[in-house]
Scaffold this motif. Structure first.
Motif, PDB file in Angstrom:
ATOM      1  N   TYR A  10      27.852  40.949  32.485  1.00  0.00           N
ATOM      2  CA  TYR A  10      27.947  39.991  33.588  1.00  0.00           C
ATOM      3  C   TYR A  10      26.601  39.286  33.755  1.00  0.00           C
ATOM      4  N   GLU A  97      31.954  28.988  34.431  1.00  0.00           N
ATOM      5  CA  GLU A  97      32.848  29.434  33.355  1.00  0.00           C
ATOM      6  C   GLU A  97      32.593  28.663  32.067  1.00  0.00           C
ATOM      7  N   ARG A 105      32.438  34.939  29.657  1.00  0.00           N
ATOM      8  CA  ARG A 105      33.454  34.126  30.335  1.00  0.00           C
ATOM      9  C   ARG A 105      34.681  34.971  30.683  1.00  0.00           C
ATOM     10  N   PHE A 106      35.280  34.641  31.816  1.00  0.00           N
ATOM     11  CA  PHE A 106      36.496  35.337  32.231  1.00  0.00           C
ATOM     12  C   PHE A 106      37.620  35.116  31.223  1.00  0.00           C
ATOM     13  N   ARG A 109      37.277  37.558  28.419  1.00  0.00           N
ATOM     14  CA  ARG A 109      37.663  38.925  28.783  1.00  0.00           C
ATOM     15  C   ARG A 109      39.169  39.063  28.908  1.00  0.00           C
ATOM     16  N   LYS A 134      43.014  41.932  34.890  1.00  0.00           N
ATOM     17  CA  LYS A 134      42.522  40.593  34.566  1.00  0.00           C
ATOM     18  C   LYS A 134      43.461  39.522  35.125  1.00  0.00           C
ATOM     19  N   TYR A 137      42.917  39.025  38.787  1.00  0.00           N
ATOM     20  CA  TYR A 137      41.752  38.187  39.067  1.00  0.00           C
ATOM     21  C   TYR A 137      42.104  36.708  38.946  1.00  0.00           C
ATOM     22  N   TYR A 141      41.766  33.830  41.797  1.00  0.00           N
ATOM     23  CA  TYR A 141      41.110  32.535  41.662  1.00  0.00           C
ATOM     24  C   TYR A 141      42.040  31.405  42.111  1.00  0.00           C
TER      25      TYR A 141
END
Length: 215
Positions: A10, A97, A105-106, A109, A134, A137, A141
């Motif tokens: 992170y 991002e 980056r999300f 992942r 994931k 999340y 968002y």
């Protein structure tokens, strides 16, 4: 020349965003808690009348309503300010991002979690759990986007005719989204605590110090 070390799990920017976002959302929910649970602004007027009457001051219902409105407006001002800060944090997260290394980056992942799940098979508990987390999340968002968008409509509805026409609908959507965000926050905190006391220790510390470096 020595090769540069790989980035941490992170980034510092992401960690700052995470804790700032948590603080702002907590503040937003606290203002709602004060308005409708702790203070209950609808009941403040009679309380003002009763307290002032003990000092020999007679306050009319209209005056009590005015006092109640002052308290309510002050808390709503805090709510709006925090909402605008949340808007800035959301924009910052979207930009981040694209600017972060691919490994941080999300989207990376999420893609890696899905690939791991597909390799291990549908019966692998940890892989399935990782994918579901994931995706949760991603839903969070999207909830933030909806909450911010509807909140901005409510803030500027009196100044823009088009926004005023959809104000009522946006208010209902905003309220429903708030409850969904509360549900996510509760589930997230419970999940993190559960992970820390079972098999996945170090989640909180990773979000503080960045975690291990990844290729």
């Amino acid at each position: 020349m020595a090769a540069s070390s790989p980035p941490k799990l992170y980034s510092l920017a992401l960690r700052l965003w995470h804790w700032s976002n948590a603080a702002v959302i907590s503040g937003l929910l606290t203002t709602i808690l004060f308005l409708f649970v702790i203070i209950k602004t609808k009941e403040v007027g009679p309380i003002f009348q009763e307290m002032l009457a003990k000092d020999g001051l007679e306050v009319t219902q209209q005056q009590a309503r005015a006092l109640r409105k002052v308290v309510s407006n002050r808390i709503w001002d805090w709510h709006i300010t925090l909402g605008l800060i949340l808007t800035g944090l959301l924009v910052f997260r979207v930009v981040l991002e694209w600017l972060q290394p691919a490994s941080q980056r999300f989207s990376t992942r999420l893609r890696n979690a899905r690939a791991h799940y597909q390799r291990k098979g549908a019966d692998t508990r940890d892989a399935r759990h990782s994918v579901l987390v994931k995706w949760s999340y991603l839903v969070f968002y999207l909830l933030l986007v909806v909450m911010v968008a509807t909140g901005l409509v409510l803030v500027y509805a009196d100044d823009v005719a088009f926004l005023h026409a959809i104000e009522h609908t946006c208010k209902e959507i905003h309220e429903v989204t708030m409850y969904l965000v509360i549900a996510f926050v509760v589930a997230h905190v419970v999940g993190v605590v559960w992970a820390e006391v079972t098999r996945n220790r170090g989640i909180v510390s990773d979000m503080i110090n960045g975690g291990n470096r990844v290729e």
